[in-house]
Design a protein around this motif. Sequence first.
Motif, PDB file in Angstrom:
ATOM      1  N   ALA A 142     -50.122  -6.919 -43.283  1.00 57.64           N
ATOM      2  CA  ALA A 142     -48.753  -6.423 -43.410  1.00 57.64           C
ATOM      3  C   ALA A 142     -48.200  -6.016 -42.050  1.00 57.64           C
ATOM      4  CB  ALA A 142     -48.717  -5.233 -44.370  1.00 57.64           C
ATOM      5  N   TRP A 143     -49.045  -5.357 -41.242  1.00 54.13           N
ATOM      6  CA  TRP A 143     -48.607  -4.956 -39.898  1.00 54.13           C
ATOM      7  C   TRP A 143     -48.286  -6.173 -39.050  1.00 54.13           C
ATOM      8  CZ3 TRP A 143     -50.464  -6.251 -35.122  1.00 54.13           C
ATOM      9  CH2 TRP A 143     -49.898  -5.565 -34.044  1.00 54.13           C
ATOM     10  N   TYR A 144     -49.128  -7.217 -39.145  1.00 54.94           N
ATOM     11  CA  TYR A 144     -48.910  -8.403 -38.326  1.00 54.94           C
ATOM     12  C   TYR A 144     -47.619  -9.108 -38.745  1.00 54.94           C
ATOM     13  CZ  TYR A 144     -49.685 -12.742 -35.844  1.00 54.94           C
ATOM     14  OH  TYR A 144     -49.539 -13.817 -35.012  1.00 54.94           O
ATOM     15  N   SER A 145     -47.350  -9.155 -40.047  1.00 55.05           N
ATOM     16  CA  SER A 145     -46.115  -9.778 -40.531  1.00 55.05           C
ATOM     17  C   SER A 145     -44.900  -9.033 -39.993  1.00 55.05           C
ATOM     18  CB  SER A 145     -46.091  -9.776 -42.061  1.00 55.05           C
ATOM     19  OG  SER A 145     -47.160 -10.533 -42.571  1.00 55.05           O
ATOM     20  N   LYS A 146     -45.004  -7.703 -39.966  1.00 54.11           N
ATOM     21  CA  LYS A 146     -43.917  -6.891 -39.419  1.00 54.11           C
ATOM     22  C   LYS A 146     -43.735  -7.189 -37.936  1.00 54.11           C
ATOM     23  CE  LYS A 146     -42.552  -2.118 -38.502  1.00 54.11           C
ATOM     24  NZ  LYS A 146     -42.979  -0.695 -38.539  1.00 54.11           N
ATOM     25  N   PHE A 147     -44.860  -7.320 -37.230  1.00 53.51           N
ATOM     26  CA  PHE A 147     -44.771  -7.601 -35.798  1.00 53.51           C
ATOM     27  C   PHE A 147     -44.108  -8.946 -35.539  1.00 53.51           C
ATOM     28  CE2 PHE A 147     -46.546 -10.044 -32.295  1.00 53.51           C
ATOM     29  CZ  PHE A 147     -46.013  -9.316 -31.236  1.00 53.51           C
ATOM     30  N   LYS A 158     -36.853  -2.271 -27.380  1.00 55.73           N
ATOM     31  CA  LYS A 158     -36.946  -1.839 -28.777  1.00 55.73           C
ATOM     32  C   LYS A 158     -38.383  -1.593 -29.228  1.00 55.73           C
ATOM     33  CE  LYS A 158     -32.669  -4.149 -30.177  1.00 55.73           C
ATOM     34  NZ  LYS A 158     -32.055  -5.158 -31.077  1.00 55.73           N
ATOM     35  N   LEU A 159     -39.317  -1.775 -28.315  1.00 56.14           N
ATOM     36  CA  LEU A 159     -40.712  -1.503 -28.652  1.00 56.14           C
ATOM     37  C   LEU A 159     -40.943  -0.011 -28.857  1.00 56.14           C
ATOM     38  CD1 LEU A 159     -42.837  -3.696 -26.198  1.00 56.14           C
ATOM     39  CD2 LEU A 159     -42.773  -3.900 -28.680  1.00 56.14           C
ATOM     40  N   HIS A 160     -41.836   0.311 -29.770  1.00 60.04           N
ATOM     41  CA  HIS A 160     -42.252   1.701 -29.955  1.00 60.04           C
ATOM     42  C   HIS A 160     -43.675   1.824 -29.421  1.00 60.04           C
ATOM     43  CE1 HIS A 160     -38.671   2.459 -32.311  1.00 60.04           C
ATOM     44  NE2 HIS A 160     -38.943   1.390 -33.046  1.00 60.04           N
ATOM     45  N   MET A 161     -43.779   2.107 -28.138  1.00 56.59           N
ATOM     46  CA  MET A 161     -45.096   2.192 -27.507  1.00 56.59           C
ATOM     47  C   MET A 161     -45.686   3.581 -27.721  1.00 56.59           C
ATOM     48  SD  MET A 161     -44.787   0.033 -23.939  1.00 56.59           S
ATOM     49  CE  MET A 161     -43.120   0.427 -23.432  1.00 56.59           C
ATOM     50  N   HIS A 162     -46.833   3.637 -28.363  1.00 54.68           N
ATOM     51  CA  HIS A 162     -47.495   4.912 -28.631  1.00 54.68           C
ATOM     52  C   HIS A 162     -48.634   5.181 -27.652  1.00 54.68           C
ATOM     53  CE1 HIS A 162     -45.219   4.989 -32.340  1.00 54.68           C
ATOM     54  NE2 HIS A 162     -45.697   3.801 -32.663  1.00 54.68           N
ATOM     55  N   ASN A 163     -49.230   4.129 -27.140  1.00 50.62           N
ATOM     56  CA  ASN A 163     -50.425   4.280 -26.307  1.00 50.62           C
ATOM     57  C   ASN A 163     -50.186   3.960 -24.834  1.00 50.62           C
ATOM     58  OD1 ASN A 163     -52.058   4.847 -28.642  1.00 50.62           O
ATOM     59  ND2 ASN A 163     -51.976   2.667 -29.122  1.00 50.62           N
ATOM     60  N   PHE A 164     -48.976   3.523 -24.515  1.00 56.26           N
ATOM     61  CA  PHE A 164     -48.663   3.113 -23.143  1.00 56.26           C
ATOM     62  C   PHE A 164     -47.249   3.551 -22.781  1.00 56.26           C
ATOM     63  CE2 PHE A 164     -51.397  -0.058 -25.156  1.00 56.26           C
ATOM     64  CZ  PHE A 164     -52.453  -0.167 -24.261  1.00 56.26           C
ATOM     65  N   PHE A 165     -46.976   3.613 -21.470  1.00 60.48           N
ATOM     66  CA  PHE A 165     -45.593   3.741 -21.021  1.00 60.48           C
ATOM     67  C   PHE A 165     -45.457   3.209 -19.599  1.00 60.48           C
ATOM     68  CE2 PHE A 165     -47.413   7.942 -19.984  1.00 60.48           C
ATOM     69  CZ  PHE A 165     -46.983   8.158 -18.675  1.00 60.48           C
ATOM     70  N   GLN A 188     -47.306  -7.609 -28.806  1.00 62.13           N
ATOM     71  CA  GLN A 188     -48.103  -7.244 -29.975  1.00 62.13           C
ATOM     72  C   GLN A 188     -49.029  -6.071 -29.661  1.00 62.13           C
ATOM     73  OE1 GLN A 188     -50.397 -10.480 -31.570  1.00 62.13           O
ATOM     74  NE2 GLN A 188     -51.400  -9.219 -33.111  1.00 62.13           N
ATOM     75  N   THR A 189     -49.633  -6.091 -28.485  1.00 62.79           N
ATOM     76  CA  THR A 189     -50.574  -5.031 -28.108  1.00 62.79           C
ATOM     77  C   THR A 189     -49.850  -3.724 -27.806  1.00 62.79           C
ATOM     78  OG1 THR A 189     -52.015  -6.728 -27.169  1.00 62.79           O
ATOM     79  CG2 THR A 189     -52.474  -4.443 -26.556  1.00 62.79           C
ATOM     80  N   LEU A 190     -48.716  -3.806 -27.142  1.00 63.25           N
ATOM     81  CA  LEU A 190     -47.956  -2.600 -26.811  1.00 63.25           C
ATOM     82  C   LEU A 190     -47.392  -1.919 -28.056  1.00 63.25           C
ATOM     83  CD1 LEU A 190     -45.971  -3.839 -23.679  1.00 63.25           C
ATOM     84  CD2 LEU A 190     -47.843  -2.182 -23.698  1.00 63.25           C
ATOM     85  N   GLU A 191     -47.119  -2.694 -29.080  1.00 61.74           N
ATOM     86  CA  GLU A 191     -46.508  -2.160 -30.303  1.00 61.74           C
ATOM     87  C   GLU A 191     -47.514  -1.447 -31.192  1.00 61.74           C
ATOM     88  OE1 GLU A 191     -43.406  -1.518 -33.139  1.00 61.74           O
ATOM     89  OE2 GLU A 191     -43.315  -2.199 -31.069  1.00 61.74           O
ATOM     90  N   LYS A 192     -48.805  -1.679 -30.992  1.00 61.57           N
ATOM     91  CA  LYS A 192     -49.822  -1.093 -31.873  1.00 61.57           C
ATOM     92  C   LYS A 192     -49.812   0.426 -31.796  1.00 61.57           C
ATOM     93  CE  LYS A 192     -53.100  -4.953 -31.945  1.00 61.57           C
ATOM     94  NZ  LYS A 192     -54.437  -5.426 -31.536  1.00 61.57           N
TER      95      LYS A 192
END
Length: 251
Positions: free
Chosen positions: A4-9, A97-104, A247-251
């Motif tokens: 489901a997450w991948y489909s959203k991505f 528009k990315l929501h980066m949680h682990n990077f900036f 894809q990686t930044l959005e996780k």
Amino acid sequence: MKKAWYSKFVFLLYIFLHSCSTTETAKAEEFLEGFLFQESGCYTLFGDKPITSMLIFRGKMEDSSLEDLSSEALKTLAFVDYKTAENFEAWKKVSKKLHMHNFFFVDIPLQNDPTCSSVYFVNIEETKKVFEEYFDLFHAKLKISNWEILLHELKKPNENLWNVLFSDHYLAGLLYGFGQENIETFCRKDKNRIFSESFEDVASKRNFPIPIYAISKKDKTSSKYREQREKIKKKYKSKRILEVTLQTLEK
């Protein structure tokens, strides 16, 4: 859940790329190729390198004239592609528009040189580990009471803090992931320095160096990066750089 997450991505990626022109997308991908593989940003994205930076020339073409430089200056000059700034602006638009949680990312003007800035890419978790392990060193230099405040100030970004941190070779080396034993060797200013790797090709996702830094005889860091490199190559094999990175930044 993962499906489901991948489909959203995939849906978000479609929106991202179709909200930008083909030219912008191409420029963003060109920026990423240089930043990830020439400047070692891929080790911050997929490995344990806390921070990667890239110098960006923001002046006009005429500002990059070499006519007024001395012969000594020309010998030590590092050439910077003036197109990189344009490509970075395209990347910012593609990724906004990315929501980066682990990077900036932060963009810090270079002190005493308005024609350049440094773009820093931060892996939050790996940077946190460095702050925790070596906090006494950072506290002695910065007088900041805890690593949470330090990380918060970097993310703002507090330009003065960035400049102070990266003017200190030892602290900068820790944040760049060069390994303590190698940093100590570098700071001793040994004349016969050995480097982690010699690489003179144009880097690409198929062929790129490990981070390049002076190493000591006790170097253990480089072998770690070589292992990470093989894993990173597999991540990008037969895939677009932009797709894998977003894809990686959005996780």
